[in-house]
Design a protein around this motif. Sequence first.
Motif, PDB file in Angstrom:
ATOM      1  N   ALA A 221       0.588  -1.334   0.069  1.00 38.95           N
ATOM      2  CA  ALA A 221       0.342  -0.384   0.402  1.00 38.95           C
ATOM      3  C   ALA A 221       0.563   1.345  -0.052  1.00 38.95           C
ATOM      4  O   ALA A 221       1.484   1.072   0.612  1.00 38.95           O
ATOM      5  N   ARG A 222      -0.168   2.250  -0.956  1.00 36.25           N
ATOM      6  CA  ARG A 222       1.050   3.323  -0.443  1.00 36.25           C
ATOM      7  C   ARG A 222       0.330   4.282   0.160  1.00 36.25           C
ATOM      8  O   ARG A 222       1.227   5.798   0.561  1.00 36.25           O
ATOM      9  N   ILE A 223      -0.983   4.413   0.073  1.00 37.60           N
ATOM     10  CA  ILE A 223      -1.791   4.806   1.227  1.00 37.60           C
ATOM     11  C   ILE A 223      -2.764   4.426   2.459  1.00 37.60           C
ATOM     12  O   ILE A 223      -3.347   3.236   1.414  1.00 37.60           O
ATOM     13  N   ALA A 224      -3.484   4.999   3.371  1.00 39.44           N
ATOM     14  CA  ALA A 224      -4.233   3.764   3.440  1.00 39.44           C
ATOM     15  C   ALA A 224      -5.549   4.723   3.928  1.00 39.44           C
ATOM     16  O   ALA A 224      -5.587   6.222   4.035  1.00 39.44           O
ATOM     17  N   LEU A 225      -6.686   3.926   4.338  1.00 40.29           N
ATOM     18  CA  LEU A 225      -8.383   4.898   4.611  1.00 40.29           C
ATOM     19  C   LEU A 225      -7.682   5.878   5.330  1.00 40.29           C
ATOM     20  O   LEU A 225      -8.682   7.031   5.589  1.00 40.29           O
ATOM     21  N   GLY A 226      -7.841   5.109   6.549  1.00 38.35           N
ATOM     22  CA  GLY A 226      -7.603   6.660   7.744  1.00 38.35           C
ATOM     23  C   GLY A 226      -9.118   6.301   8.604  1.00 38.35           C
ATOM     24  O   GLY A 226     -10.194   5.655   7.659  1.00 38.35           O
ATOM     25  N   ALA A 227      -8.980   7.404   9.441  1.00 37.23           N
ATOM     26  CA  ALA A 227     -10.235   6.838  10.569  1.00 37.23           C
ATOM     27  C   ALA A 227     -11.691   7.837   9.881  1.00 37.23           C
ATOM     28  O   ALA A 227     -12.558   7.530   9.566  1.00 37.23           O
ATOM     29  N   CYS A 228     -11.386   9.203   8.660  1.00 36.36           N
ATOM     30  CA  CYS A 228     -11.688   9.678   7.888  1.00 36.36           C
ATOM     31  C   CYS A 228     -12.573   8.513   7.017  1.00 36.36           C
ATOM     32  O   CYS A 228     -13.733   8.495   7.349  1.00 36.36           O
ATOM     33  N   GLY A 229     -11.870   7.708   6.479  1.00 40.57           N
ATOM     34  CA  GLY A 229     -12.208   6.996   5.647  1.00 40.57           C
ATOM     35  C   GLY A 229     -13.384   5.601   5.934  1.00 40.57           C
ATOM     36  O   GLY A 229     -14.100   5.479   5.039  1.00 40.57           O
ATOM     37  N   SER A 230     -12.530   5.246   6.698  1.00 46.32           N
ATOM     38  CA  SER A 230     -13.296   3.939   7.000  1.00 46.32           C
ATOM     39  C   SER A 230     -14.852   3.591   8.129  1.00 46.32           C
ATOM     40  O   SER A 230     -15.353   3.697   7.755  1.00 46.32           O
TER      41      SER A 230
END
Length: 342
Positions: free
Chosen positions: A189-198
């Motif tokens: 992965a180059r980037i994660a979803l984070g709390a915002c997206g999840s």
Amino acid sequence: MLYGILAATSALLLAAVLTALLRTPALRFGVLDRRRARPLPLLGGLAVVLATALVAGVGEWTGYAPLGDGIGGLLIAGLGVAALGLVADVRRVKARFLAAGTAVAAAFVVPFGELGFWAGLLALLWIVFVATAFRALDHADGLVGTVGVLTAFGVGVCAAAEVLDGLAVLLSVLAAALTGFLMHNWHPARIALGACGSLFTGFLLASAAVVVRTGHELASSTGVLFALTAVASADVVLVAVSRRVAGRPLLRGHPDHLAHRLRRLGLTPRGAALLLGGCAFGAVLVGVLAHGGWAGGSGPWWVAGAAGVVVLGLLRVPVYGARRAAAVQSAQVRAALRVRNG
């Protein structure tokens, strides 16, 4: 139909482009997930939120795909949850504040008038649980996006069966946006979803499922709702039971989630994500069939039983031993130093 295809394609491309663009500011300003083996930028979720909101908003504004009564409010409540998650990505926010904020947003979308107070309260708690579960599921490359896409398609099919066309379009746009994000989140992965997206994804899916099942019998709805979110729910149960038995703090992160344990059994990161994605597909399929009356009412309960067996089996996979051994060894070294210096 044509607009739905165009909307989904637009959401996919927009999310893919925004995810790539937001990676640089996330690195520059230190918006990183430091719990993984390597620090990972966290603003992928913001790309999913923006793509979903913009495409759905254009459909509502132009009149080509109006969301319908209550669905626009659901999206706005989801954006509020996403904003809270973005704050948590940038600055540390305690889990209880995230849960409280999600509960407030859920209170605006749960149809208490049709469900009644107690059933509505259960629905509210379930929405908070699922949103939290999707946040916890963001612990491995490609996992939360894959499960989110499959769940969005499943709930979207249920919405279409209930002639909730606006909700079905919103869920297809969300699935497409998550697919665009997955182009950058698949291992490595180059980037994660984070709390915002999840949180946004879990909230939107859970709220949509509650809307779809409103008017159905409570016991059958419970089974269908669990089947649609079985993987995320099983992950929370596994972690909660495991930490309770081991005497670990419930809210402190550990590598003890579903994908972590599968990795310890020898699966690769991609293999673990694919296996759990396959499990999500099977469970969501059962939920869709049960909702449409094409499967027996016992189907979702078989999913619950299978999830219970998986949880019990994975509880036997050691995930805390190495840390305990290191702590014991460190204590022994300190004791030896005290003896030598004493």
